[in-house]
Write a protein that holds these residues in place. Sequence first.
Motif, PDB file in Angstrom:
ATOM      1  N   PHE A  22       0.854  -1.193   0.000  1.00 57.38           N
ATOM      2  CA  PHE A  22       0.000   0.000   0.000  1.00 57.38           C
ATOM      3  C   PHE A  22       0.882   1.231   0.000  1.00 57.38           C
ATOM      4  N   VAL A  23       0.467   2.242  -0.747  1.00 57.38           N
ATOM      5  CA  VAL A  23       1.116   3.554  -0.659  1.00 57.38           C
ATOM      6  C   VAL A  23       0.014   4.525  -0.281  1.00 57.38           C
ATOM      7  N   SER A  24       0.192   5.302   0.787  1.00 59.19           N
ATOM      8  CA  SER A  24      -0.890   6.214   1.180  1.00 59.19           C
ATOM      9  C   SER A  24      -0.338   7.548   1.651  1.00 59.19           C
ATOM     10  N   THR A  25      -1.155   8.574   1.496  1.00 65.01           N
ATOM     11  CA  THR A  25      -0.767   9.903   1.969  1.00 65.01           C
ATOM     12  C   THR A  25      -2.024  10.764   2.068  1.00 65.01           C
TER      13      THR A  25
ATOM     14  N   PRO B 148       6.170   8.971  -6.010  1.00 66.84           N
ATOM     15  CA  PRO B 148       7.435   8.742  -5.288  1.00 66.84           C
ATOM     16  C   PRO B 148       7.415   7.430  -4.500  1.00 66.84           C
ATOM     17  N   GLY B 149       6.258   7.086  -3.937  1.00 62.17           N
ATOM     18  CA  GLY B 149       6.151   5.839  -3.189  1.00 62.17           C
ATOM     19  C   GLY B 149       6.074   4.635  -4.108  1.00 62.17           C
ATOM     20  N   ILE B 150       5.287   4.762  -5.182  1.00 61.45           N
ATOM     21  CA  ILE B 150       5.105   3.634  -6.119  1.00 61.45           C
ATOM     22  C   ILE B 150       6.431   3.297  -6.795  1.00 61.45           C
TER      23      ILE B 150
ATOM     24  N   LEU C 159       9.212   3.159  -5.533  1.00 61.02           N
ATOM     25  CA  LEU C 159      10.070   2.338  -4.660  1.00 61.02           C
ATOM     26  C   LEU C 159       9.656   0.865  -4.653  1.00 61.02           C
ATOM     27  N   LEU C 160       8.491   0.557  -5.236  1.00 61.48           N
ATOM     28  CA  LEU C 160       7.952  -0.809  -5.120  1.00 61.48           C
ATOM     29  C   LEU C 160       8.618  -1.798  -6.070  1.00 61.48           C
ATOM     30  N   GLY C 161       9.201  -1.313  -7.157  1.00 62.55           N
ATOM     31  CA  GLY C 161       9.664  -2.243  -8.183  1.00 62.55           C
ATOM     32  C   GLY C 161       8.469  -2.686  -9.030  1.00 62.55           C
ATOM     33  N   PRO C 162       8.634  -3.745  -9.855  1.00 66.36           N
ATOM     34  CA  PRO C 162       7.553  -4.160 -10.762  1.00 66.36           C
ATOM     35  C   PRO C 162       6.307  -4.617 -10.002  1.00 66.36           C
ATOM     36  N   VAL C 163       5.123  -4.166 -10.423  1.00 61.39           N
ATOM     37  CA  VAL C 163       3.880  -4.621  -9.783  1.00 61.39           C
ATOM     38  C   VAL C 163       3.036  -5.380 -10.808  1.00 61.39           C
ATOM     39  N   GLU C 164       2.293  -6.379 -10.316  1.00 59.30           N
ATOM     40  CA  GLU C 164       1.441  -7.160 -11.230  1.00 59.30           C
ATOM     41  C   GLU C 164       0.088  -6.494 -11.423  1.00 59.30           C
TER      42      GLU C 164
END
Length: 444
Positions: free
Chosen positions: A353-356, A369-371, A373-378
């Motif tokens: 989860f990325v939240s603000t 900016p948060g997404i 940092l996640l690397g590849p997402v499905e």
Amino acid sequence: MDEEYYVIVLGTGLKECILSGLLSVDGLKVLHMDRNDYYGGECASLNLVQLWKRFRGDDKPPAHLGSSRDYNVDMVPKFMMANGTLVRVLIHTDVTKYLYFKAVDGSFVYNKGKVHKVPATDMEALKSPLMGLFEKRRARKFFIYVQDYNESDPKTHEGMDLTRVTTRDLIAKYGLDDNTVDFIGHAVALNRDDRYLDEPALETVNRMKLYAESVARFQGGSPYIYPLYGLGELPQAFARLSAVYGGTYMLNKPECKVEFNDEGKVIGVTSEGETARCTKVVCDPSYLPNKVRKVGKVARAIAIMSHPIPNTNDSHSVQVILPQKQLGRRSDMYLFCCSYSHNVAPKGKFIAFVSTEAETDHPETELKPGIDLLGPVEEIFFDIYDRYEPVNEPSLDNCFISTSYDATTHFESTVMDVLNMYTLITGKVLDLSVDLSAASAAEE
């Protein structure tokens, strides 16, 4: 349903469930209703099919993600501080016997474009790449002061009254630079903005102590714990607790209309033509929309991945805080990641989860900016929801309304709202001096 209750609780969100549990344990007669046919309200935990239904309408989840029922995706995910107030509340009500907790692997902070482990003690400060050599020494001295500080022992105060000295002045005494202050204030003391700098330092020192003591508690890499199968277990555990004390739970009750007398005081709640009488109502903002006001909104992204968040030491569960200053924003951003190790996804899958607190109407751009940092997402889902707070005067209408959930990925602000409501309803302060060892970690 035509009975008299001390309090009727509307909505089975976490705050409402905790309050209903606390009031039941106090021996008060509680009726707890929800218009939905599932527990949790805004805090519900969804399987894959429910997640798709909510964000993708009639589409079906792709088969490669695995079985729907192996997913427990918390809509308001928050970690618990191992020695924090929520754990004390859970122990006080003995609801811990229905739950298993597991330590969270990592606690990280975003600084100058990189993700770093949050140092919690003087020894960790010395090893941390967040600071240069001289700054490490200064930070270590500050951490030692905080570790040794004891409110009731003036010898540990070094001549400072922390109920008067501001955090800014205390930090200035140790000569810490803005960068260090940023991660201590936001990732250790968990302040949500920079107002704390001009408030008495005692609160921040106590928050830092809580962080360090919580890290020590389970000898893990973070101060946080999380229930196996996620937070969806909590409302159900409280429902069981309430039943033990004679409380009544009713799901799937449409309408739930709050009834008032001529003076504007609550007298009961009507659903399907029947009225249950009561003297007080506790609810979330959705049940009394004319007694709340919108105070902001939360932007969030939910991602399904097949790997941990990069640069977090392969943590299978982790929180990363991105302080506002690092992003040029007015509020912090939070990353939360959990996986099959907490039984919230099938083996090999991770939920992030990325939240603000939203500052625009474009969550995709704002959360980037948060997404990144996640690397590849499905798969990724975006969502924005409004935050409300009550504007009524409970002493006049006997309505006790909780505040909407904020963007933080830890429980400290949520549980403070619950305790304040408890005191307003009962006139008592909850005694939280409990034996913390009663909340055992789940066996590996």
